[in-house]
Design an enzyme around this catalytic site. Structure first.
Site, PDB file in Angstrom:
ATOM      1  CE  LYS A 162      -4.192   1.012   2.704  1.00  0.00           C
ATOM      2  NZ  LYS A 162      -4.784   0.715   3.800  1.00  0.00           N
TER       3      LYS A 162
HETATM    4  C1  E4P Z   1      -8.393   1.808   4.431  1.00  0.00           C
HETATM    5  O1  E4P Z   1      -7.392   1.139   3.964  1.00  0.00           O
HETATM    6  C2  E4P Z   1      -8.130   2.638   5.532  1.00  0.00           C
HETATM    7  O2  E4P Z   1      -7.181   1.990   6.548  1.00  0.00           O
HETATM    8  C3  E4P Z   1      -9.451   2.882   6.341  1.00  0.00           C
HETATM    9  O3  E4P Z   1     -10.555   2.474   5.603  1.00  0.00           O
HETATM   10  C4  E4P Z   1      -9.472   4.126   7.169  1.00  0.00           C
HETATM   11  O4  E4P Z   1     -10.614   4.466   7.605  1.00  0.00           O
HETATM   12  P1  E4P Z   1     -10.943   5.481   8.867  1.00  0.00           P
HETATM   13  O5  E4P Z   1     -11.056   6.807   7.803  1.00  0.00           O
HETATM   14  O6  E4P Z   1     -12.157   5.132   9.336  1.00  0.00           O
HETATM   15  O7  E4P Z   1      -9.741   5.675   9.488  1.00  0.00           O
END
Ligand code: E4P
Length: 216
Positions: A83
């Site tokens: 990622k």
């Molecule tokens: C996705 O890859 C992220 O880790 C995640 O969905 C972020 O979510 P949040 O905005 O609730 O922290």
């Protein structure tokens, strides 16, 4: 739509995996930090629980270092998706890693223009953050709809991974919008089961059955 768990917590992953409905996992540096173990160790433990794409995020912010870190993360397990954040260096790293056959999830996407760049860089997943856009008064789901339409227009193979989903309605809307994947915190996945009429109906079925057949 595939369902991923958005957590690095092993207990939550075990509980979700037991239901047989978890297709993969997303993590980010904040979620890894919460578990208190080094990323490689935590990600390897996650790979033992869920057999599907597991996103592990780099913490470098310069392309060369991101590429090196991405290569190391990819070595942990065949299911790893590296990622990277949607910044200039992240897109450069995505292009380089994708050319090497390493699958990349481009994260922190907040506009359709950014999503177009990720697709052109060969991203395997694009992660639009729905809830964080809602937090600032925008309609986060519009972004998912726009990305799905753009990718369809040009037959991009990048899959749309709706992220930052905060409740059951987000999940339903993401699937109606055509997202390939939704990633959910455990409590959101758990909440998808709930309906008062299911509980009421089951209660009545069991009462009727027991009334007819239980020994007096
Ligand atoms: C996705 O890859 C992220 O880790 C995640 O969905 C972020 O979510 P949040 O905005 O609730 O922290």
């Amino acid at each position: 739509m595939k369902l991923f768990l958005d957590t690095a917590n092993l207990d939550e992953l075990r509980a979700g995996a037991k239901w047989g409905i978890v297709d993969g996992v997303t993590t980010n540096p904040s979620l890894i930090a919460k578990e208190g173990k080094p990323i490689k160790e935590q990600i390897a433990a996650i790979c033992d629980i869920v057999d599907g794409p597991i996103s592990a995020e780099v913490v470098a912010v310069e392309a060369k270092a991101m590429i090196a870190e991405g290569r190391e993360l990819a070595k942990i397990h065949k299911n790893i998706i590296v990622k990277v954040p949607l910044i200039r260096d992240g897109i450069e790293a995505c292009s380089a890693l994708s050319k090497e056959g390493i699958r990349v999830n481009v994260t922190l996407c907040f506009s359709p223009a950014q999503a177009l760049l990720a697709a052109k860089a060969g991203a395997y997943f694009i992660s639009p953050f729905v809830g964080r856009l809602d937090d600032i008064g925008a309609t986060g789901m519009d972004l998912v709809r726009q990305i799905v339409a753009i990718y369809e227009n040009y037959d991009f193979e990048t899959q749309v991974l709706a992220a930052s989903l905060r409740g059951p309605l987000h999940v339903v809307e993401a699937s109606l919008a055509g997202a390939h994947i939704g990633t959910l915190p455990f409590k959101v996945l758990d909440s998808l089961f709930n309906h008062p009429l299911t509980d009421k109906g089951l209660d009545q079925f069991l009462k009727d059955y027991n009334k007819a057949f239980s020994k007096k």
